[in-house]
Design a protein around this motif. Structure first.
Motif, PDB file in Angstrom:
ATOM      1  N   PRO A  12      32.420  -5.593  17.186  1.00 23.79           N
ATOM      2  CA  PRO A  12      30.930  -5.979  17.136  1.00 23.79           C
ATOM      3  C   PRO A  12      30.631  -7.227  17.485  1.00 23.79           C
ATOM      4  CG  PRO A  12      31.967  -5.841  15.150  1.00 23.79           C
ATOM      5  CD  PRO A  12      32.883  -5.365  15.802  1.00 23.79           C
ATOM      6  N   PRO A  13      29.456  -7.576  18.010  1.00 20.69           N
ATOM      7  CA  PRO A  13      29.101  -8.854  18.504  1.00 20.69           C
ATOM      8  C   PRO A  13      28.941  -9.910  17.448  1.00 20.69           C
ATOM      9  CG  PRO A  13      27.241  -7.475  18.713  1.00 20.69           C
ATOM     10  CD  PRO A  13      28.416  -6.619  18.372  1.00 20.69           C
ATOM     11  N   SER A  14      29.197 -11.018  17.810  1.00 21.89           N
ATOM     12  CA  SER A  14      29.292 -12.415  16.574  1.00 21.89           C
ATOM     13  C   SER A  14      28.052 -12.322  15.897  1.00 21.89           C
ATOM     14  CB  SER A  14      29.410 -13.434  17.162  1.00 21.89           C
ATOM     15  OG  SER A  14      31.073 -13.594  17.710  1.00 21.89           O
ATOM     16  N   TRP A  15      26.934 -12.023  16.412  1.00 17.23           N
ATOM     17  CA  TRP A  15      25.455 -12.178  16.018  1.00 17.23           C
ATOM     18  C   TRP A  15      25.494 -11.348  14.728  1.00 17.23           C
ATOM     19  CZ3 TRP A  15      22.249  -7.961  14.967  1.00 17.23           C
ATOM     20  CH2 TRP A  15      22.023  -7.077  15.865  1.00 17.23           C
ATOM     21  N   ILE A  16      26.130 -10.109  14.607  1.00 20.43           N
ATOM     22  CA  ILE A  16      26.200  -9.319  13.321  1.00 20.43           C
ATOM     23  C   ILE A  16      26.724  -9.922  12.311  1.00 20.43           C
ATOM     24  CG2 ILE A  16      27.167  -7.280  12.646  1.00 20.43           C
ATOM     25  CD1 ILE A  16      26.418  -5.873  14.969  1.00 20.43           C
ATOM     26  N   LEU A  73      23.927  -3.005  10.340  1.00 25.66           N
ATOM     27  CA  LEU A  73      23.579  -3.690  11.791  1.00 25.66           C
ATOM     28  C   LEU A  73      24.233  -3.224  13.034  1.00 25.66           C
ATOM     29  CD1 LEU A  73      23.526  -7.446  10.392  1.00 25.66           C
ATOM     30  CD2 LEU A  73      21.422  -6.028  11.386  1.00 25.66           C
ATOM     31  N   ASP A  74      25.748  -2.912  12.483  1.00 28.04           N
ATOM     32  CA  ASP A  74      26.476  -2.236  13.753  1.00 28.04           C
ATOM     33  C   ASP A  74      26.045  -0.830  13.940  1.00 28.04           C
ATOM     34  OD1 ASP A  74      28.698  -2.381  15.365  1.00 28.04           O
ATOM     35  OD2 ASP A  74      29.907  -0.878  13.955  1.00 28.04           O
ATOM     36  N   VAL A  75      25.520  -0.037  13.002  1.00 23.23           N
ATOM     37  CA  VAL A  75      24.971   1.160  13.307  1.00 23.23           C
ATOM     38  C   VAL A  75      23.621   1.182  14.260  1.00 23.23           C
ATOM     39  CG1 VAL A  75      23.721   3.239  12.253  1.00 23.23           C
ATOM     40  CG2 VAL A  75      26.010   2.480  11.459  1.00 23.23           C
ATOM     41  N   PHE A  76      22.801  -0.053  13.930  1.00 18.96           N
ATOM     42  CA  PHE A  76      21.523  -0.211  14.504  1.00 18.96           C
ATOM     43  C   PHE A  76      22.107  -0.605  16.083  1.00 18.96           C
ATOM     44  CE2 PHE A  76      18.344  -3.146  16.137  1.00 18.96           C
ATOM     45  CZ  PHE A  76      17.230  -2.058  15.785  1.00 18.96           C
ATOM     46  N   HIS A  77      22.998  -1.271  16.034  1.00 18.21           N
ATOM     47  CA  HIS A  77      23.413  -1.943  17.293  1.00 18.21           C
ATOM     48  C   HIS A  77      23.860  -0.962  18.262  1.00 18.21           C
ATOM     49  CE1 HIS A  77      25.090  -4.556  20.539  1.00 18.21           C
ATOM     50  NE2 HIS A  77      26.250  -4.086  20.125  1.00 18.21           N
ATOM     51  N   ARG A  78      24.808  -0.184  17.646  1.00 16.76           N
ATOM     52  CA  ARG A  78      25.465   1.062  18.529  1.00 16.76           C
ATOM     53  C   ARG A  78      24.516   2.139  18.930  1.00 16.76           C
ATOM     54  NH1 ARG A  78      30.869   0.048  18.722  1.00 16.76           N
ATOM     55  NH2 ARG A  78      31.686  -1.196  17.197  1.00 16.76           N
ATOM     56  N   SER A  79      23.369   2.383  18.175  1.00 20.82           N
ATOM     57  CA  SER A  79      22.385   3.417  18.466  1.00 20.82           C
ATOM     58  C   SER A  79      21.643   3.298  19.664  1.00 20.82           C
ATOM     59  CB  SER A  79      21.508   3.750  17.309  1.00 20.82           C
ATOM     60  OG  SER A  79      20.611   2.551  17.054  1.00 20.82           O
ATOM     61  N   PRO A  80      21.299   4.106  20.572  1.00 21.67           N
ATOM     62  CA  PRO A  80      20.675   3.814  21.726  1.00 21.67           C
ATOM     63  C   PRO A  80      19.069   3.604  21.287  1.00 21.67           C
ATOM     64  CG  PRO A  80      21.092   6.169  21.364  1.00 21.67           C
ATOM     65  CD  PRO A  80      21.844   5.596  20.267  1.00 21.67           C
ATOM     66  N   PRO A  81      18.227   2.629  22.193  1.00 17.11           N
ATOM     67  CA  PRO A  81      16.910   2.205  21.769  1.00 17.11           C
ATOM     68  C   PRO A  81      15.933   3.626  21.855  1.00 17.11           C
ATOM     69  CG  PRO A  81      17.754   0.929  23.818  1.00 17.11           C
ATOM     70  CD  PRO A  81      18.686   2.037  23.430  1.00 17.11           C
ATOM     71  N   SER A  82      16.162   4.768  22.272  1.00 21.70           N
ATOM     72  CA  SER A  82      15.690   5.913  22.217  1.00 21.70           C
ATOM     73  C   SER A  82      15.645   6.528  20.826  1.00 21.70           C
ATOM     74  CB  SER A  82      16.053   7.031  23.437  1.00 21.70           C
ATOM     75  OG  SER A  82      17.413   7.237  23.046  1.00 21.70           O
ATOM     76  N   THR A  83      16.706   6.407  20.320  1.00 22.11           N
ATOM     77  CA  THR A  83      16.742   6.666  18.965  1.00 22.11           C
ATOM     78  C   THR A  83      15.969   5.987  17.978  1.00 22.11           C
ATOM     79  OG1 THR A  83      19.209   7.386  18.989  1.00 22.11           O
ATOM     80  CG2 THR A  83      18.613   7.066  16.839  1.00 22.11           C
ATOM     81  N   HIS A  84      15.726   4.661  18.121  1.00 26.24           N
ATOM     82  CA  HIS A  84      14.873   3.919  17.309  1.00 26.24           C
ATOM     83  C   HIS A  84      13.489   4.229  17.535  1.00 26.24           C
ATOM     84  CE1 HIS A  84      18.152   0.353  18.108  1.00 26.24           C
ATOM     85  NE2 HIS A  84      18.564   1.530  17.311  1.00 26.24           N
ATOM     86  N   ARG A  85      13.050   4.661  18.783  1.00 24.86           N
ATOM     87  CA  ARG A  85      11.880   5.040  19.037  1.00 24.86           C
ATOM     88  C   ARG A  85      11.406   6.400  18.493  1.00 24.86           C
ATOM     89  NH1 ARG A  85      13.126   2.860  24.331  1.00 24.86           N
ATOM     90  NH2 ARG A  85      13.321   4.703  25.176  1.00 24.86           N
ATOM     91  N   GLU A  86      12.521   7.341  18.580  1.00 19.90           N
ATOM     92  CA  GLU A  86      12.251   8.808  17.965  1.00 19.90           C
ATOM     93  C   GLU A  86      12.153   8.497  16.455  1.00 19.90           C
ATOM     94  OE1 GLU A  86      15.562  10.919  19.402  1.00 19.90           O
ATOM     95  OE2 GLU A  86      14.948  10.850  21.425  1.00 19.90           O
ATOM     96  N   GLY A  87      12.859   7.793  15.822  1.00 20.09           N
ATOM     97  CA  GLY A  87      12.799   7.739  14.392  1.00 20.09           C
ATOM     98  C   GLY A  87      11.304   7.208  14.059  1.00 20.09           C
TER      99      GLY A  87
END
Length: 320
Positions: A12-16, A302-316
């Motif tokens: 995962p990226p260091s920002w996480i 954060l890792d789950v949020f990072h790996r999920s596609p942007p479309s999932t966030h919009r659908e949610g």
């Protein structure tokens, strides 16, 4: 299998790690701040020379005295500096530690020595970044023990930092940086490397699975090691940061870490280097338990949020 050409990209990226570390540090710092205030006050007892007529204070007697003479709020004095320190220092060291592990071997199968090296380096980086907030924190926590005419009376961390720069110069913000870096290297190696190692060994026993029980046990073990190994450097750091020049000669009471340690041993005995160690452990245990449990939970989210596609966030958001 040949090694990856870009091992730092395999996790995962260091920002996480930075965000999770900062968030967890702020939560744990707010919870344990009163104990940290008592620890600083204990470490400063005897800094102006031993006083045989006064009994050595304990954690409870000193806490009671602070509340009685300065009010309950005094236990939380310097909280703004503590939260800034947690966000800068701890967030940086968590982010750096995971980044260094990735760079070293891709984050997998590190030896304990490699984890320790990553912890030492991450601690040094974090301490250099967080030293200004640490300096303000020590001064704000120690202010109440000074005579009224000598108090600095910082209102908050912003006021403290601006007053220090205006009155003593910007370089003063890194006063005590060497012992801060040394302490941070020891603490970070003890906390993160020991935490990782204990966690790994417990998982190998088959008696533990990934979860809160494992995180609690690992963090408590890391707390004990970190408290015992770091207290002498922590005491010197506290005294160096809080020292004032002699009004008559203009000289500082200590020339550096070794001079502070030697003067402390000569005037108060070798055991004085572990003054406040009880408070350190009482602070470190809940601090690290809360911090590591929060870090694990924040990282997962954060890792789950990072790996999920942007479309999932919009659908949610649309389904709410």
């Amino acid at each position: 299998m040949p090694p990856s050409r870009h091992p730092a990209l395999s996790g995962p990226p260091s920002w996480i790690s930075f965000v999770a570390g900062s968030g967890a540090a702020i939560v744990s710092g707010a919870v344990t701040h009163p104990v940290d205030t008592i620890k600083v006050r204990l470490q400063l007892t005897g800094a102006q020379g031993p006083c045989p007529s006064m009994p050595r204070p304990t954690m409870m007697s000193l806490a009671t005295s602070v509340v009685r003479t300065e009010g309950f709020y005094a236990l939380y004095y310097g909280l703004s500096a503590s939260l800034l320190r947690q966000a800068t220092f701890v967030g940086t060291k968590f982010g750096s530690y995971d980044a260094l592990k990735m760079v070293t071997t891709g984050g997998n199968d590190l030896t304990f020595m490699q984890k320790t090296f990553c912890g030492l380096a991450a601690g040094a980086i974090g301490a250099a970044v967080g030293n200004p907030a640490d300096l303000a924190l020590v001064r704000m926590q120690a202010d109440g023990r000074l005579p009224i005419e000598q108090r600095r009376n910082y209102r908050n961390v912003t006021h403290a930092l601006t007053q220090i720069v205006r009155q003593e110069g910007a370089a003063t913000l890194w006063r005590g940086c060497l012992p801060t870096v040394q302490r941070a290297m020891v603490v970070t190696a003890a906390q993160l490397a020991v935490y990782d190692q204990i966690k790994e060994e417990l998982l190998h026993t088959g008696l533990f699975v990934e979860g809160v029980k494992l995180h609690l046990t690992s963090s408590f073990g890391a707390s004990c090691v970190a408290s015992l190994t770091s207290n002498p450097i922590d005491l010197c750091k506290t005294r160096l940061m809080n020292m004032k020049a002699d009004p008559a000669t203009g000289q500082m009471p200590y020339r550096g870490v070794m001079d502070c340690a030697m003067q402390t041993i000569r005037s108060e005995g070798l055991a004085a280097l572990w003054k406040g160690s009880g408070a350190t452990l009482v602070r470190q245990a809940p601090l690290n338990i809360v911090r590591f449990v929060c870090v694990e939970k924040f990282k997962t989210a954060l890792d789950v949020f990072h790996r999920s596609p942007p479309s999932t966030h919009r659908e949610g958001r649309l389904t709410q």
